[in-house]
Design a protein around this motif. Structure first.
Motif, PDB file in Angstrom:
ATOM      1  N   TYR A   4       0.822  -1.212   0.000  1.00  0.00           N
ATOM      2  CA  TYR A   4       0.000   0.000   0.000  1.00  0.00           C
ATOM      3  C   TYR A   4       0.857   1.263   0.000  1.00  0.00           C
ATOM      4  O   TYR A   4       0.458   2.293  -0.551  1.00  0.00           O
ATOM      5  N   PHE A   5       2.021   1.206   0.630  1.00  0.00           N
ATOM      6  CA  PHE A   5       2.845   2.403   0.783  1.00  0.00           C
ATOM      7  C   PHE A   5       3.852   2.583  -0.354  1.00  0.00           C
ATOM      8  O   PHE A   5       4.599   3.562  -0.349  1.00  0.00           O
ATOM      9  N   MET A  26       8.919  -0.201   9.885  1.00  0.00           N
ATOM     10  CA  MET A  26       8.229  -1.374   9.347  1.00  0.00           C
ATOM     11  C   MET A  26       7.649  -1.160   7.950  1.00  0.00           C
ATOM     12  O   MET A  26       7.343  -2.124   7.260  1.00  0.00           O
ATOM     13  N   ILE A  27       7.518   0.098   7.518  1.00  0.00           N
ATOM     14  CA  ILE A  27       7.087   0.325   6.128  1.00  0.00           C
ATOM     15  C   ILE A  27       8.270   0.704   5.242  1.00  0.00           C
ATOM     16  O   ILE A  27       8.090   0.934   4.043  1.00  0.00           O
ATOM     17  N   SER A  28       9.471   0.760   5.826  1.00  0.00           N
ATOM     18  CA  SER A  28      10.627   1.284   5.091  1.00  0.00           C
ATOM     19  C   SER A  28      11.074   0.388   3.941  1.00  0.00           C
ATOM     20  O   SER A  28      11.878   0.816   3.116  1.00  0.00           O
ATOM     21  N   GLY A  29      10.555  -0.838   3.874  1.00  0.00           N
ATOM     22  CA  GLY A  29      10.868  -1.706   2.752  1.00  0.00           C
ATOM     23  C   GLY A  29      10.012  -1.443   1.528  1.00  0.00           C
ATOM     24  O   GLY A  29      10.202  -2.072   0.482  1.00  0.00           O
ATOM     25  N   SER A  30       9.074  -0.506   1.624  1.00  0.00           N
ATOM     26  CA  SER A  30       8.208  -0.185   0.490  1.00  0.00           C
ATOM     27  C   SER A  30       9.008   0.453  -0.638  1.00  0.00           C
ATOM     28  O   SER A  30       9.993   1.165  -0.403  1.00  0.00           O
ATOM     29  N   LYS A  31       8.578   0.220  -1.862  1.00  0.00           N
ATOM     30  CA  LYS A  31       9.297   0.730  -3.027  1.00  0.00           C
ATOM     31  C   LYS A  31       9.005   2.212  -3.249  1.00  0.00           C
ATOM     32  O   LYS A  31       7.876   2.667  -3.076  1.00  0.00           O
ATOM     33  N   ASN A  32      10.032   2.958  -3.640  1.00  0.00           N
ATOM     34  CA  ASN A  32       9.897   4.381  -3.980  1.00  0.00           C
ATOM     35  C   ASN A  32       9.186   5.164  -2.870  1.00  0.00           C
ATOM     36  O   ASN A  32       8.335   6.018  -3.132  1.00  0.00           O
ATOM     37  N   LEU A  33       9.559   4.874  -1.650  1.00  0.00           N
ATOM     38  CA  LEU A  33       8.933   5.477  -0.483  1.00  0.00           C
ATOM     39  C   LEU A  33       9.648   6.765  -0.083  1.00  0.00           C
ATOM     40  O   LEU A  33      10.882   6.842  -0.124  1.00  0.00           O
ATOM     41  N   GLY A 134      -7.024  14.674  -5.066  1.00  0.00           N
ATOM     42  CA  GLY A 134      -8.052  13.639  -5.148  1.00  0.00           C
ATOM     43  C   GLY A 134      -7.718  12.352  -4.426  1.00  0.00           C
ATOM     44  O   GLY A 134      -8.471  11.376  -4.509  1.00  0.00           O
ATOM     45  N   THR A 135      -6.603  12.334  -3.688  1.00  0.00           N
ATOM     46  CA  THR A 135      -6.218  11.146  -2.923  1.00  0.00           C
ATOM     47  C   THR A 135      -5.526  11.583  -1.634  1.00  0.00           C
ATOM     48  O   THR A 135      -4.946  12.666  -1.557  1.00  0.00           O
ATOM     49  N   GLY A 136      -5.575  10.702  -0.649  1.00  0.00           N
ATOM     50  CA  GLY A 136      -4.881  10.958   0.607  1.00  0.00           C
ATOM     51  C   GLY A 136      -5.433  10.078   1.708  1.00  0.00           C
ATOM     52  O   GLY A 136      -6.531   9.513   1.588  1.00  0.00           O
ATOM     53  N   HIS A 137      -4.668   9.947   2.763  1.00  0.00           N
ATOM     54  CA  HIS A 137      -5.080   9.099   3.879  1.00  0.00           C
ATOM     55  C   HIS A 137      -4.585   9.749   5.168  1.00  0.00           C
ATOM     56  O   HIS A 137      -3.388   9.992   5.337  1.00  0.00           O
ATOM     57  N   VAL A 138      -5.505  10.019   6.080  1.00  0.00           N
ATOM     58  CA  VAL A 138      -5.182  10.585   7.391  1.00  0.00           C
ATOM     59  C   VAL A 138      -5.363   9.495   8.433  1.00  0.00           C
ATOM     60  O   VAL A 138      -6.422   8.863   8.508  1.00  0.00           O
ATOM     61  N   MET A 217      -1.892  -1.737  12.505  1.00  0.00           N
ATOM     62  CA  MET A 217      -2.093  -0.460  11.838  1.00  0.00           C
ATOM     63  C   MET A 217      -1.823  -0.559  10.347  1.00  0.00           C
ATOM     64  O   MET A 217      -2.620  -0.101   9.518  1.00  0.00           O
ATOM     65  N   ILE A 218      -0.702  -1.162  10.000  1.00  0.00           N
ATOM     66  CA  ILE A 218      -0.344  -1.283   8.583  1.00  0.00           C
ATOM     67  C   ILE A 218      -1.404  -2.072   7.826  1.00  0.00           C
ATOM     68  O   ILE A 218      -1.831  -1.680   6.726  1.00  0.00           O
TER      69      ILE A 218
END
Length: 273
Positions: A4-5, A26-33, A134-138, A217-218
């Motif tokens: 997702y990230f 824990m999300i640091s392995g996401s691509k192009n983050l 038009g996109t976003g997540h809080v 959470m993730i």
């Protein structure tokens, strides 16, 4: 972990410790983050850089979310970099752990500003740009104390009640206006981050491991859930309060579950994620 990230810019407040720190890791392995890490302890953010992969773009800054001018300055810096967060994760928080009459005026102000107003200011400064895109997540880190009062947590509980009410209203506004903005409220009981050291967990509400909570959470954010509640018993608190008379609920919460004694031995740190 979820994809997702991938390709997203993720702003995390309270990123130097606790939930904020582990979420970033824990999300640091996401691509192009791109990780945007804000905390009022910038030196710790620099130290934590070693735990993150070299290929992750990191924008870190010392930010005190209780200082509106500081938050505004940090937001302007992101504007100059032409970065608008795709995901905002509000983790910054403090707890004093005293009876209300023992709070100083500064204690009360700092708790409300860091835990509630700070999160609102951060979102407010980016929300219109997210709507235009038009996109976003809080994602707002609340607490089970936003469902139930507790001795030694009066101001903390008030701040988390505010977070829950604001988050729910914001979610409905974004839905009504068809903005494409998701809002997730995270409602955990006590977590082993150091922030609540010394607490005695209530019956059937075990202390949550930090990694366990971040994993939830993730997963929940990736599924665009409105609420992430943990442990399981937390989701029943509003129902039990609604069904029982106030005196009966107090007896169950205080004498059976031990909720009202949970902070008696509190010794945690004053600030944390």
């Amino acid at each position: 972990m979820s994809d997702y990230f991938n390709g997203k810019s993720v702003l995390i407040t309270g990123a130097a410790s606790g939930i904020g720190k582990r979420f970033a890791e824990m999300i640091s392995g996401s691509k192009n983050l791109t990780l945007i890490l804000w905390d009022r302890n910038p030196d710790t953010l620099i130290e934590n850089r070693a735990s993150l992969p070299d290929d992750v773009r990191i924008i870190s800054r010392g930010v005190d979310v209780s200082d509106r001018s500081d938050v505004e300055a940090a937001a302007r810096e992101l504007d100059e970099l032409q970065v608008v967060p795709d995901v905002i994760v509000n983790c910054a928080g403090i707890v004093v752990g005293k009876m209300f009459h023992e709070h100083t005026l500064e204690d009360t102000q700092n708790t409300m500003q860091i835990n509630a107003l700070g999160s609102m200011w951060v979102v407010q400064l980016f929300l219109e740009k997210m709507i235009t895109r038009g996109t976003g997540h809080v994602v707002n880190l609340a607490s089970a104390s936003g469902y139930i009062g507790n001795p030694r947590m009066s101001v903390y509980a008030a701040s988390k009640w505010a977070v829950i009410g604001w988050s729910e209203s914001l979610r409905l506004e974004m839905k009504k206006l068809k903005t494409g903005i998701e809002v997730t409220t995270v409602i955990p009981s006590y977590i082993k981050t150091g922030m609540f050291d010394g607490v005695k967990p209530p019956l059937m509400v075990p202390l949550l491991e930090t990694d366990q909570m971040v994993e939830r959470m993730i997963k929940g954010i990736s599924k665009r859930k409105n609420k992430i509640q943990a442990p399981f018993m937390v989701r029943f608190v509003p129902l039990i309060k609604a069904l029982l008379p106030a005196g009966a609920f107090d007896w169950v919460a205080g004498n059976v579950l031990g909720v009202y004694r949970s902070m008696d031995s509190f010794s945690g740190r004053r600030q944390g994620g």
